[in-house]
Design an enzyme around this catalytic site. Structure first.
Site, PDB file in Angstrom:
ATOM      1  N   ASP A  76      39.427  43.660  41.326  1.00 31.10           N
ATOM      2  CA  ASP A  76      38.437  44.262  42.214  1.00 31.10           C
ATOM      3  C   ASP A  76      38.853  44.020  43.662  1.00 31.10           C
ATOM      4  O   ASP A  76      39.480  43.016  43.989  1.00 31.10           O
ATOM      5  CB  ASP A  76      37.038  43.723  41.948  1.00 31.10           C
ATOM      6  CG  ASP A  76      36.906  42.223  42.154  1.00 31.10           C
ATOM      7  OD1 ASP A  76      37.838  41.485  41.782  1.00 31.10           O
ATOM      8  OD2 ASP A  76      35.860  41.774  42.684  1.00 31.10           O
ATOM      9  N   GLU A 168      35.561  39.041  41.483  1.00 30.32           N
ATOM     10  CA  GLU A 168      35.908  37.964  42.414  1.00 30.32           C
ATOM     11  C   GLU A 168      35.401  38.264  43.809  1.00 30.32           C
ATOM     12  O   GLU A 168      34.919  37.381  44.508  1.00 30.32           O
ATOM     13  CB  GLU A 168      37.427  37.758  42.440  1.00 30.32           C
ATOM     14  CG  GLU A 168      37.859  36.409  43.006  1.00 30.32           C
ATOM     15  CD  GLU A 168      38.028  36.392  44.512  1.00 30.32           C
ATOM     16  OE1 GLU A 168      38.196  35.295  45.081  1.00 30.32           O
ATOM     17  OE2 GLU A 168      38.002  37.471  45.148  1.00 30.32           O
TER      18      GLU A 168
END
Length: 414
Positions: A76, A168
């Protein structure tokens, strides 16, 4: 003709996947077939904590025996910001001037592709075997028994695992933490873990992370009495009171630092009253803060310290309260462990520079991994993380792959 596991094509494909947190399916769709072609067993669990958005993650393992060397990373990325300000479209993975431009080029898709390409090259050279190729779709390999706690570099090939998260850059509640719990419930054991966060500062290889400070966030609220600004004697204005608390609490250092960590710091990041009128004294004022702390403190001890300091400043004249965010992390350090030397030696052999063993900076998913095995972080230059025109040098990317190859070889003694 390039192969899907070749470094540049694989990096390009992963960077072209638009995966602003937490939508990472496109990136995992790139990685899964590549990993399976290398013999990895792959599964993509989805986690969904209350009041959150479900997030897909990926776990892969090559080999069935211990010890297990794990690589952790996230696919991500943060939003691109002003897309028009980019020299090249942020998800084009354009190569120019010896660099690859894309959101996630540094933080941290390139580290993931560098590690996978390293495994592929070691397989092609006969250093690492393939495994799981005979498993039917959906089958799970035998659970590993782990090594000996990763106490020393091993002389026999064990297993390689990948923990790839999609949460994250987000709240981190549906990513690495539940993925580790999921692995533990299945009997997966890790003996050492390398996290591919960008750790180099001025030149490639000059820094690695062997620990991280803890992080605690919260809100300080001062309560007053709302009323007309023309009649202050009839009201209780919380604004000067919260200003006094913020100034008093910030002016006294938390500590002077330690041999392993820099001084802890308390930072107030906003003061809000929610008042749009000029003639109204607000009923309350709030200040948001974050503390990055070293091993002299814990989250609980800091909560008590803040309360004590605020009470001293208040002298029973200010009505205040603290509210702390549930997401926090305690300090940790991987020190005097052979895996630290394995990574440092690999970096120096490739980059020609001895990496500083640092604990500075913010937090990472290593804060979750440290509860399961020794963890070290190493990755590319961090100069353009989260910036417009984020990029990685192509030469740097190749060196990163070579460092990861060296880490694998040195860890398993092959």
């Amino acid at each position: 003709m390039s192969h899907p596991t070749d470094l540049i094509p694989l990096t390009t494909a992963l960077l072209q996947a638009e995966t602003v947190t937490p939508d990472v399916k496109a990136a995992l769709d790139v990685l899964e077939p590549v990993l399976k072609s290398l013999g990895f067993w792959v599964e993509r669990p989805v986690f969904h904590a209350p009041n959150s958005i479900p997030v897909e993650n990926l776990y892969a393992r090559l080999g069935t025996a211990g010890p297990v060397l794990c690589f952790a990373g996230h696919v991500d990325v943060v939003p691109v910001g002003d897309a028009a300000a980019w020299v090249h479209p942020p998800f084009s993975a354009t190569q120019a001037d010896g660099k690859i431009y894309a959101r996630g080029a540094v933080d941290m898709k390139s580290s993931i592709t560098a590690f996978i390409a390293a495994v592929a090259e070691l397989q092609n050279s006969g250093v690492l075997p393939k495994s799981h190729s005979d498993l039917a779709e959906g089958d799970c390999p035998p659970r590993s028994e782990g090594g000996k706690g990763g106490a020393s570099p091993q002389s026999q090939y064990g297993s390689i695992a990948l923990l790839i998260t999609g949460d994250e850059e987000g709240p981190a509640v549906n990513g690495t933490k539940p993925l580790l719990e999921w692995c533990a419930a299945r009997g997966e054991v890790f003996d050492a873990c390398l996290v591919g966060e960008p750790t180099s500062v001025h030149r490639f290889g000059d820094g690695m992370k062997i620990g991280r400070r803890g992080s605690l966030s919260g809100t300080l609220t001062v309560f007053g009495t709302q009323g007309h600004a023309a009649y202050p004697e009839k009201n209780d204005n919380p604004v000067p009171k919260i200003a006094a608390l913020v100034h008093g609490m910030k002016s006294e250092p938390l500590d002077a630092g330690t041999a392993n960590f820099q001084p802890s710091n308390l930072e107030f990041v906003s003061i809000d009253v929610g008042n749009t009128a000029f003639n109204v004294i607000p009923a309350r004022a709030s200040a948001k803060f974050n503390i990055r702390f070293n091993e002299l403190h814990t989250a609980d001890s800091l909560k008590a310290l803040l309360q004590t300091r605020a009470e001293k400043i208040s002298n029973n004249k200010i009505n205040f309260a603290f509210e702390f965010e549930p997401a926090m992390s305690n300090v940790f350090i991987t020190k005097n462990h052979p895996f630290v030397d394995v990574v440092a030696g690999a970096v120096e052999a490739v980059a020609g520079v001895r990496p500083e063993r640092s604990t500075a900076g913010g937090t990472s998913d290593a804060r979750f991994i440290k509860d399961y095995c020794p963890v070290v972080e190493f990755g590319p230059l961090n100069a353009t993380i989260h910036q417009v025109n984020e990029h990685i040098g192509i030469d740097e990317l190749h060196m990163l792959k070579d460092v990861y190859k060296q880490v694998i070889e040195r860890y398993f003694g092959v």
